[in-house]
Write an enzyme that holds these catalytic residues in place. Structure first.
Site, PDB file in Angstrom:
ATOM      1  N   HIS B  75       0.812  -1.222   0.000  1.00 38.43           N
ATOM      2  CA  HIS B  75       0.000   0.000   0.000  1.00 38.43           C
ATOM      3  C   HIS B  75       0.846   1.274   0.000  1.00 38.43           C
ATOM      4  CE1 HIS B  75       0.780  -1.766   3.903  1.00 38.43           C
ATOM      5  NE2 HIS B  75       0.791  -0.552   4.419  1.00 38.43           N
ATOM      6  N   HIS B 164      27.728  -7.367 -10.144  1.00 37.80           N
ATOM      7  CA  HIS B 164      28.396  -8.233  -9.163  1.00 37.80           C
ATOM      8  C   HIS B 164      27.495  -9.350  -8.667  1.00 37.80           C
ATOM      9  CE1 HIS B 164      32.009  -5.654  -7.997  1.00 37.80           C
ATOM     10  NE2 HIS B 164      31.384  -4.956  -8.921  1.00 37.80           N
ATOM     11  N   ARG B 198      34.285 -14.319 -12.435  1.00 38.60           N
ATOM     12  CA  ARG B 198      34.465 -14.439 -10.966  1.00 38.60           C
ATOM     13  C   ARG B 198      33.151 -14.135 -10.245  1.00 38.60           C
ATOM     14  NH1 ARG B 198      37.414  -8.800  -9.088  1.00 38.60           N
ATOM     15  NH2 ARG B 198      36.717  -7.616 -10.886  1.00 38.60           N
TER      16      ARG B 198
END
Lengths: 213, 213
Positions: B75, B164, B198
């Site tokens: 809301h 990331h 990575r």
């Protein structure tokens, strides 16, 4: 279980209430200053009358105030972790360091997972995880059942994360907050309880999401 | 599967690469401007040479750019949700509105759970959830398997959450950002890919936390 309700709570009353439980205070009711100290020591939660819902699981709210903290950081959060450990131990909090301990790169899910599991196993009352922005650690820690993790960049968010969201784990971005800011955020997070019944009802719904998906 | 590697990617090359796949660009390599448009259209991801790890599951990275969005708000986020739906549809994004539609109070875990499940079922490429601070929705959405949710208060955090952390779901605090700020945060979130090996390896670890706990 019926909850005890008080109009006034004196120090003598505070000693008669079972430690670790919740009691209600009537509208306009009063807690004496001495009683407040005793209630805090005995981990008694005082909620407004009608604010306690006995149908809710008793373990929804995180432990407050926190006396045992699990902490962890990736390589980017080493210095901030050291500063927070010193701060917490200085203020009498028991701290378990889940690493990392060197500047070699580590993966935030490993650190966040270790801290979150310590909290889930109740080896710690709350956890703190630091990475570059705190976002990845919050995602990873929330993947552990029974743990609610929130990334906070301010004292206001830390209070909100506890009052509204019953967070057990605070995540911090080493690139986003100074050590002084982090200390204030941590102090607020660790000392703010989750009390309101409407917020606790929502935590029960979070738990159902955990069980269902 | 071996990944194709290029020194230069022309528009003609871009048409020969299978859509939705990842290719490598050699160090010092070049992508022509026309090829860039074609790569984007065909959802081809270009990573630095050596940046692709064929051992990783192919579905770790969130879809980028995003063309289908699931959105929801409690809301407190009604007005911001309406502004974002208009903004997204104006820019050609397909939007599914998971409510709420009135000012009556609703519980953030219900809304966040609905949006997160739509993303987990791949009915949407990404999700947006709004509540007072965005913290509760992030906790709740992260409880859904396969979904990574991040609360972002700035464009920088939105970029970080994607680059990331491969976040699928963006959560926003209606009390923390203006509609103009929210539009910029959303645009950055929806257009930023997750590419680096990575970071993808860390997402695989987040998935393992999901499976284990």
């Amino acid at each position: 279980m019926a909850v005890r309700r008080f109009g006034i709570i004196t120090e003598a009353d505070a000693r008669t209430i079972q430690s670790g439980t919740t009691v209600e205070l009537e509208k306009g009711g009063h807690v004496t200053p001495l009683a407040q100290d005793t209630l805090r020591e005995r981990r008694i939660t005082v909620v407004p009358a009608g604010g306690f819902d006995p149908a809710l699981p008793p373990d929804l709210a995180p432990t407050a105030p926190v006396t045992r903290v699990a902490i962890g950081a990736d390589h980017s959060g080493l210095a901030l972790k050291a500063a927070l450990i010193e701060h917490l131990r200085h203020s009498g909090t028991a701290v378990t360091d889940h690493g990392t301990l060197t500047a070699d790169p580590v993966d935030y899910p490993d650190v966040a997972g270790a801290v979150a599991r310590a909290v889930a196993r109740r080896e710690a009352d709350a956890g703190i995880v630091i990475d570059g922005a705190g976002l990845g650690s919050a995602i990873a820690a929330n993947k552990v059942r029974g743990v609610r993790a929130a990334m906070c960049t301010s004292v206001t968010l830390a209070r909100y994360a506890r009052e509204h969201n019953g967070a057990h784990v605070l995540t911090l971005g080493a690139t986003l907050v100074t050590p002084a800011e982090a200390r204030d955020i941590v102090d607020t997070f660790l000392s703010t309880p989750t009390r309101e019944a409407r917020y606790l009802r929502r935590l029960a719904k979070v738990r159902r999401l955990e069980d269902a998906f």
